[in-house]
Design a protein around this motif. Structure first.
Motif, PDB file in Angstrom:
ATOM      1  N   ALA A  46       7.524  -8.756  -5.752  1.00  0.00           N
ATOM      2  CA  ALA A  46       8.423  -8.542  -4.803  1.00  0.00           C
ATOM      3  C   ALA A  46       7.837  -8.955  -3.390  1.00  0.00           C
ATOM      4  O   ALA A  46       6.859  -8.995  -2.945  1.00  0.00           O
ATOM      5  CB  ALA A  46       8.777  -6.794  -4.516  1.00  0.00           C
ATOM      6  N   PRO A  47       8.844  -9.480  -2.547  1.00  0.00           N
ATOM      7  CA  PRO A  47       8.443  -9.845  -1.073  1.00  0.00           C
ATOM      8  C   PRO A  47       7.609  -8.563  -0.347  1.00  0.00           C
ATOM      9  O   PRO A  47       8.244  -7.478  -0.656  1.00  0.00           O
ATOM     10  CB  PRO A  47       9.761 -10.451  -0.613  1.00  0.00           C
ATOM     11  CG  PRO A  47      10.819 -10.597  -1.358  1.00  0.00           C
ATOM     12  CD  PRO A  47      10.339  -9.574  -2.512  1.00  0.00           C
ATOM     13  N   ARG A  48       6.663  -8.871   0.491  1.00  0.00           N
ATOM     14  CA  ARG A  48       6.023  -7.817   0.943  1.00  0.00           C
ATOM     15  C   ARG A  48       6.975  -6.850   1.851  1.00  0.00           C
ATOM     16  O   ARG A  48       6.895  -5.566   1.927  1.00  0.00           O
ATOM     17  CB  ARG A  48       4.804  -8.230   2.020  1.00  0.00           C
ATOM     18  CG  ARG A  48       3.907  -7.082   2.592  1.00  0.00           C
ATOM     19  CD  ARG A  48       3.469  -6.248   1.560  1.00  0.00           C
ATOM     20  NE  ARG A  48       2.735  -5.187   2.472  1.00  0.00           N
ATOM     21  CZ  ARG A  48       3.299  -3.966   2.415  1.00  0.00           C
ATOM     22  NH1 ARG A  48       4.522  -3.656   2.182  1.00  0.00           N
ATOM     23  NH2 ARG A  48       2.610  -2.808   3.293  1.00  0.00           N
ATOM     24  N   GLU A  49       7.781  -7.608   2.660  1.00  0.00           N
ATOM     25  CA  GLU A  49       8.674  -6.700   3.448  1.00  0.00           C
ATOM     26  C   GLU A  49       9.627  -5.904   2.516  1.00  0.00           C
ATOM     27  O   GLU A  49      10.510  -5.109   3.355  1.00  0.00           O
ATOM     28  CB  GLU A  49       9.448  -7.958   4.397  1.00  0.00           C
ATOM     29  CG  GLU A  49      10.448  -8.635   3.650  1.00  0.00           C
ATOM     30  CD  GLU A  49       9.685 -10.066   3.351  1.00  0.00           C
ATOM     31  OE1 GLU A  49      10.233 -11.188   2.967  1.00  0.00           O
ATOM     32  OE2 GLU A  49       8.701 -10.116   3.393  1.00  0.00           O
ATOM     33  N   ALA A  50       9.918  -6.058   1.618  1.00  0.00           N
ATOM     34  CA  ALA A  50      10.826  -5.333   0.631  1.00  0.00           C
ATOM     35  C   ALA A  50      10.249  -4.121   0.200  1.00  0.00           C
ATOM     36  O   ALA A  50      10.577  -3.144  -0.441  1.00  0.00           O
ATOM     37  CB  ALA A  50      11.395  -6.077  -0.569  1.00  0.00           C
ATOM     38  N   LEU A  51       8.728  -3.973   0.312  1.00  0.00           N
ATOM     39  CA  LEU A  51       7.933  -2.982  -0.315  1.00  0.00           C
ATOM     40  C   LEU A  51       7.804  -1.838   0.836  1.00  0.00           C
ATOM     41  O   LEU A  51       7.260  -2.236   1.857  1.00  0.00           O
ATOM     42  CB  LEU A  51       6.637  -3.411  -0.789  1.00  0.00           C
ATOM     43  CG  LEU A  51       5.753  -2.428  -1.491  1.00  0.00           C
ATOM     44  CD1 LEU A  51       6.172  -1.582  -2.545  1.00  0.00           C
ATOM     45  CD2 LEU A  51       4.274  -2.739  -1.471  1.00  0.00           C
ATOM     46  N   VAL A  52       7.949  -0.547   0.771  1.00  0.00           N
ATOM     47  CA  VAL A  52       7.711   0.412   1.542  1.00  0.00           C
ATOM     48  C   VAL A  52       6.447   1.416   0.825  1.00  0.00           C
ATOM     49  O   VAL A  52       6.801   1.967  -0.262  1.00  0.00           O
ATOM     50  CB  VAL A  52       8.676   1.147   2.047  1.00  0.00           C
ATOM     51  CG1 VAL A  52       8.366   2.540   2.866  1.00  0.00           C
ATOM     52  CG2 VAL A  52       9.664   0.492   2.674  1.00  0.00           C
ATOM     53  N   LEU A  53       5.493   1.234   1.236  1.00  0.00           N
ATOM     54  CA  LEU A  53       4.393   2.180   0.637  1.00  0.00           C
ATOM     55  C   LEU A  53       4.281   3.478   1.300  1.00  0.00           C
ATOM     56  O   LEU A  53       4.084   3.842   2.409  1.00  0.00           O
ATOM     57  CB  LEU A  53       2.865   1.417   0.845  1.00  0.00           C
ATOM     58  CG  LEU A  53       1.621   2.127   0.028  1.00  0.00           C
ATOM     59  CD1 LEU A  53       1.854   2.141  -1.420  1.00  0.00           C
ATOM     60  CD2 LEU A  53       0.349   1.267   0.411  1.00  0.00           C
ATOM     61  N   LYS A  54       4.585   4.756   0.390  1.00  0.00           N
ATOM     62  CA  LYS A  54       4.473   5.973   0.936  1.00  0.00           C
ATOM     63  C   LYS A  54       3.242   6.451   1.128  1.00  0.00           C
ATOM     64  O   LYS A  54       3.006   7.659   1.459  1.00  0.00           O
ATOM     65  CB  LYS A  54       5.693   6.736   0.070  1.00  0.00           C
ATOM     66  CG  LYS A  54       7.072   6.287  -0.116  1.00  0.00           C
ATOM     67  CD  LYS A  54       7.781   6.454   1.152  1.00  0.00           C
ATOM     68  CE  LYS A  54       9.090   5.960   1.158  1.00  0.00           C
ATOM     69  NZ  LYS A  54       9.799   6.724   2.338  1.00  0.00           N
ATOM     70  N   THR A  55       2.429   6.092   0.326  1.00  0.00           N
ATOM     71  CA  THR A  55       1.051   6.403   0.669  1.00  0.00           C
ATOM     72  C   THR A  55       0.161   5.783   1.182  1.00  0.00           C
ATOM     73  O   THR A  55       0.415   4.357   1.313  1.00  0.00           O
ATOM     74  CB  THR A  55       0.138   6.422  -1.096  1.00  0.00           C
ATOM     75  OG1 THR A  55       1.245   7.137  -1.987  1.00  0.00           O
ATOM     76  CG2 THR A  55      -1.125   6.800  -1.015  1.00  0.00           C
ATOM     77  N   PRO A  56      -0.918   6.157   2.041  1.00  0.00           N
ATOM     78  CA  PRO A  56      -1.630   5.401   3.098  1.00  0.00           C
ATOM     79  C   PRO A  56      -2.509   4.413   2.233  1.00  0.00           C
ATOM     80  O   PRO A  56      -2.931   4.613   1.159  1.00  0.00           O
ATOM     81  CB  PRO A  56      -2.453   6.493   3.807  1.00  0.00           C
ATOM     82  CG  PRO A  56      -1.879   7.457   3.905  1.00  0.00           C
ATOM     83  CD  PRO A  56      -1.014   7.506   2.496  1.00  0.00           C
ATOM     84  N   GLU A  57      -2.759   3.231   2.584  1.00  0.00           N
ATOM     85  CA  GLU A  57      -3.271   2.084   1.745  1.00  0.00           C
ATOM     86  C   GLU A  57      -4.684   2.757   1.582  1.00  0.00           C
ATOM     87  O   GLU A  57      -5.294   2.288   0.699  1.00  0.00           O
ATOM     88  CB  GLU A  57      -3.274   0.862   2.415  1.00  0.00           C
ATOM     89  CG  GLU A  57      -3.711  -0.186   1.612  1.00  0.00           C
ATOM     90  CD  GLU A  57      -3.371  -1.600   2.106  1.00  0.00           C
ATOM     91  OE1 GLU A  57      -3.969  -2.560   1.680  1.00  0.00           O
ATOM     92  OE2 GLU A  57      -2.297  -1.828   2.966  1.00  0.00           O
ATOM     93  N   GLY A  58      -5.485   3.225   2.604  1.00  0.00           N
ATOM     94  CA  GLY A  58      -6.729   3.654   2.515  1.00  0.00           C
ATOM     95  C   GLY A  58      -7.086   4.508   1.377  1.00  0.00           C
ATOM     96  O   GLY A  58      -8.143   4.908   0.977  1.00  0.00           O
ATOM     97  N   ASP A  59      -5.885   5.346   0.860  1.00  0.00           N
ATOM     98  CA  ASP A  59      -5.861   6.265  -0.368  1.00  0.00           C
ATOM     99  C   ASP A  59      -5.946   5.773  -1.514  1.00  0.00           C
ATOM    100  O   ASP A  59      -5.978   6.385  -2.588  1.00  0.00           O
ATOM    101  CB  ASP A  59      -4.893   7.387  -0.040  1.00  0.00           C
ATOM    102  CG  ASP A  59      -5.104   8.136   1.212  1.00  0.00           C
ATOM    103  OD1 ASP A  59      -6.081   8.096   1.618  1.00  0.00           O
ATOM    104  OD2 ASP A  59      -4.076   9.049   1.307  1.00  0.00           O
ATOM    105  N   LEU A  60      -5.637   4.292  -1.578  1.00  0.00           N
ATOM    106  CA  LEU A  60      -5.678   3.455  -2.937  1.00  0.00           C
ATOM    107  C   LEU A  60      -6.986   3.095  -3.394  1.00  0.00           C
ATOM    108  O   LEU A  60      -7.750   2.618  -2.470  1.00  0.00           O
ATOM    109  CB  LEU A  60      -4.564   2.627  -2.761  1.00  0.00           C
ATOM    110  CG  LEU A  60      -3.108   2.983  -2.497  1.00  0.00           C
ATOM    111  CD1 LEU A  60      -2.485   1.580  -2.110  1.00  0.00           C
ATOM    112  CD2 LEU A  60      -2.525   3.832  -3.498  1.00  0.00           C
TER     113      LEU A  60
END
Length: 77
Positions: A46-60
């Motif tokens: 998916a295009p990056r702008e279509a994604l909303v990550l609800k978890t902080p990226e540092g927790d992945l």
């Protein structure tokens, strides 16, 4: 143009959550990386702008392979 809907997803333990705006019907592909082949992972872009990550990226946790162009983020649990 196909109308977009918000798809919600995440991991089984609910530590990772995301939303993505995409057509109501999407087609995933079998991923052939060593990690996904073991766990039966499917791949869809998916295009990056279509994604909303609800978890902080540092927790992945992050996995890269081959030329390290694509970062696969996932739940470590």
């Amino acid at each position: 143009m196909t109308a977009l809907v918000t798809h919600r997803g995440g991991c089984h333990c609910r530590d990772v959550a995301f939303e993505v705006d995409a057509p109501s019907r999407i087609t995933a592909q079998d991923c052939n990386c060593s990690l996904c082949r073991r766990r039966g992972g499917l791949l869809w872009f998916a295009p990056r702008e279509a994604l909303v990550l609800k978890t902080p990226e540092g927790d992945l946790s992050t996995y890269t392979f081959n030329q390290h162009h694509i970062r696969h983020h996932f739940c470590n649990v």
